[in-house]
Design an enzyme around this catalytic site. Sequence first.
Site, PDB file in Angstrom:
ATOM      1  N   GLY A 110       0.817  -1.213   0.000  1.00  0.00           N
ATOM      2  CA  GLY A 110       0.000   0.000   0.000  1.00  0.00           C
ATOM      3  C   GLY A 110       0.850   1.263   0.000  1.00  0.00           C
ATOM      4  O   GLY A 110       1.987   1.261  -0.491  1.00  0.00           O
ATOM      5  N   GLY A 111       0.319   2.326   0.606  1.00  0.00           N
ATOM      6  CA  GLY A 111       0.994   3.622   0.595  1.00  0.00           C
ATOM      7  C   GLY A 111       2.366   3.598   1.251  1.00  0.00           C
ATOM      8  O   GLY A 111       3.319   4.206   0.754  1.00  0.00           O
ATOM      9  N   THR A 133      -4.262  -3.268  -0.871  1.00  0.00           N
ATOM     10  CA  THR A 133      -4.691  -3.033   0.507  1.00  0.00           C
ATOM     11  C   THR A 133      -6.203  -3.169   0.561  1.00  0.00           C
ATOM     12  O   THR A 133      -6.904  -2.757  -0.377  1.00  0.00           O
ATOM     13  CB  THR A 133      -4.300  -1.644   1.081  1.00  0.00           C
ATOM     14  N   ASP A 135      -7.884  -1.449   2.384  1.00  0.00           N
ATOM     15  CA  ASP A 135      -8.388  -0.105   2.710  1.00  0.00           C
ATOM     16  C   ASP A 135      -8.768   0.707   1.471  1.00  0.00           C
ATOM     17  O   ASP A 135      -9.491   1.696   1.578  1.00  0.00           O
ATOM     18  CB  ASP A 135      -7.331   0.686   3.496  1.00  0.00           C
ATOM     19  N   ARG A 313      -9.267  -9.566   6.275  1.00  0.00           N
ATOM     20  CA  ARG A 313      -8.050  -9.706   5.456  1.00  0.00           C
ATOM     21  C   ARG A 313      -7.787 -11.149   5.059  1.00  0.00           C
ATOM     22  O   ARG A 313      -6.920 -11.420   4.235  1.00  0.00           O
ATOM     23  CB  ARG A 313      -6.842  -9.183   6.236  1.00  0.00           C
TER      24      ARG A 313
HETATM   25  O1  F6P Z   1      -3.942  -1.620   5.938  1.00  0.00           O
HETATM   26  C1  F6P Z   1      -4.707  -2.731   6.200  1.00  0.00           C
HETATM   27  C2  F6P Z   1      -5.128  -2.782   7.634  1.00  0.00           C
HETATM   28  O2  F6P Z   1      -5.845  -3.967   7.833  1.00  0.00           O
HETATM   29  C3  F6P Z   1      -5.924  -1.588   8.144  1.00  0.00           C
HETATM   30  O3  F6P Z   1      -7.261  -1.644   7.755  1.00  0.00           O
HETATM   31  C4  F6P Z   1      -5.692  -1.669   9.612  1.00  0.00           C
HETATM   32  O4  F6P Z   1      -5.814  -0.399  10.196  1.00  0.00           O
HETATM   33  C5  F6P Z   1      -4.281  -2.165   9.700  1.00  0.00           C
HETATM   34  O5  F6P Z   1      -3.997  -2.809   8.480  1.00  0.00           O
HETATM   35  C6  F6P Z   1      -4.001  -3.150  10.817  1.00  0.00           C
HETATM   36  O6  F6P Z   1      -2.638  -3.373  10.850  1.00  0.00           O
HETATM   37  P1  F6P Z   1      -1.870  -4.573  11.563  1.00  0.00           P
HETATM   38  O7  F6P Z   1      -1.971  -5.768  10.690  1.00  0.00           O
HETATM   39  O8  F6P Z   1      -0.474  -4.096  11.651  1.00  0.00           O
HETATM   40  O9  F6P Z   1      -2.530  -4.776  12.869  1.00  0.00           O
END
Ligand code: F6P
Length: 386
Positions: A110-111, A133, A135, A313
């Site tokens: 992603g970004g 992503t 998001d 996810r």
């Molecule tokens: O960027 C994807 C994402 O699932 C976001 O929606 C969420 O805020 C973040 O990653 C959670 O991150 P981690 O996997 O580091 O807990």
Amino acid sequence: MTKFVGVLTSGGDSPGLNAAIRGIGKAALGRYGMEVIGFRDGFRGLMENRTQDLDTTALSGILTIGGTILGTSRDKPNAMPVGGTVMDMTDVIVDNYRRHHLDVLVCLGGGGTARNAYHLMQHGMNVMVLPKTIDNDVALTDVTFGFDTALGIATEAVDRLHSTAHSHHRIIVLEVMGHRAGWLALGAGLAGGADVILIPEIPYDAEKVAEAILRRSRGGKGFSMVCVAEGAMSREAATEAAAQEAEAKRRKEEAKNEKDKEDKKKSKDKKTVVAESAESETEQVGNALRLARELEALTGLESRVTILGYLQRGGTPSAADRLLATRLGTAAATLVNKGQYGVMVASRGEGTEPVPLGEVVGKRKVVPIDHPWIEAARSVNTCLGD
Ligand code: F6P
């Protein structure tokens, strides 16, 4: 001459990553006769030189599998925890890139990944980025892979919670991911017919939300579905967060100026320890629980919370995500064949478009407040909290 392509996945995992790896790999090997190698766990694997063969056997049977066969991490080349210290490992990464005689490193992410890839590009590496992503917040691409699958999962959650909210005459607050963008909550809320949708782009007023719920009650509907983005904020919290963010930015700038001065002093020592300045991330933990309690107090209706979390996810990518990831992956191989590096392979309509990485870095795609989904939500009388 045979081209050597490195591939890694970085940031949060996302459905469609394996489809993209397969797309790049199959096109690179079969169509263009290139050599492809994978690096484990994002930029960390490249730094530690942990590789994985991406031959025809490895690429076979992965199209429908969730996660990433390469593993992933959120490690950044210029600020990587190593032995308890945060180090700038850029030089080690560049050395490993050269050791493998790579023509290009393709980074799926992603970004944040785009920013890291751009950093490596500025240190002499050829890079390419594929936007993934759940998001959907990457700028300058129509859509990112992973979003469609997560949207389907979140919509199904709204559907399932609807029937239990209805049966128990309750308010159910469903929190969905999306980081600081409202695409997932808005999409799932609209598709699932949520009565209230709260997104970061529209700070909400809990009293307005309660009024909308009570209006429904008076109309004979004693239940309400509230679909809230993890990054959504009340008006007060948004004002406070904006002030904190401005302060964090100021401190970061100050720290950077200090660091620049120091770097000038000891410019020969390249492996400086990077002191990470405070992130301007706003703590959102417990947001949905707080909101549910507030709505219960304001309406007198029993409230429950579901935080969907990582379910969004995981698992099999949707057909749309497999198609998108395959389109972007194969287009990436074609661009490598042409030697067109330093780009993000964006999805544009039915096709793809290489966008210079420098134009992508530092931007985030949030929901414009005049977006057709917002317009449609208002038209079907959904409360957006404003
Ligand atoms: O960027 C994807 C994402 O699932 C976001 O929606 C969420 O805020 C973040 O990653 C959670 O991150 P981690 O996997 O580091 O807990």
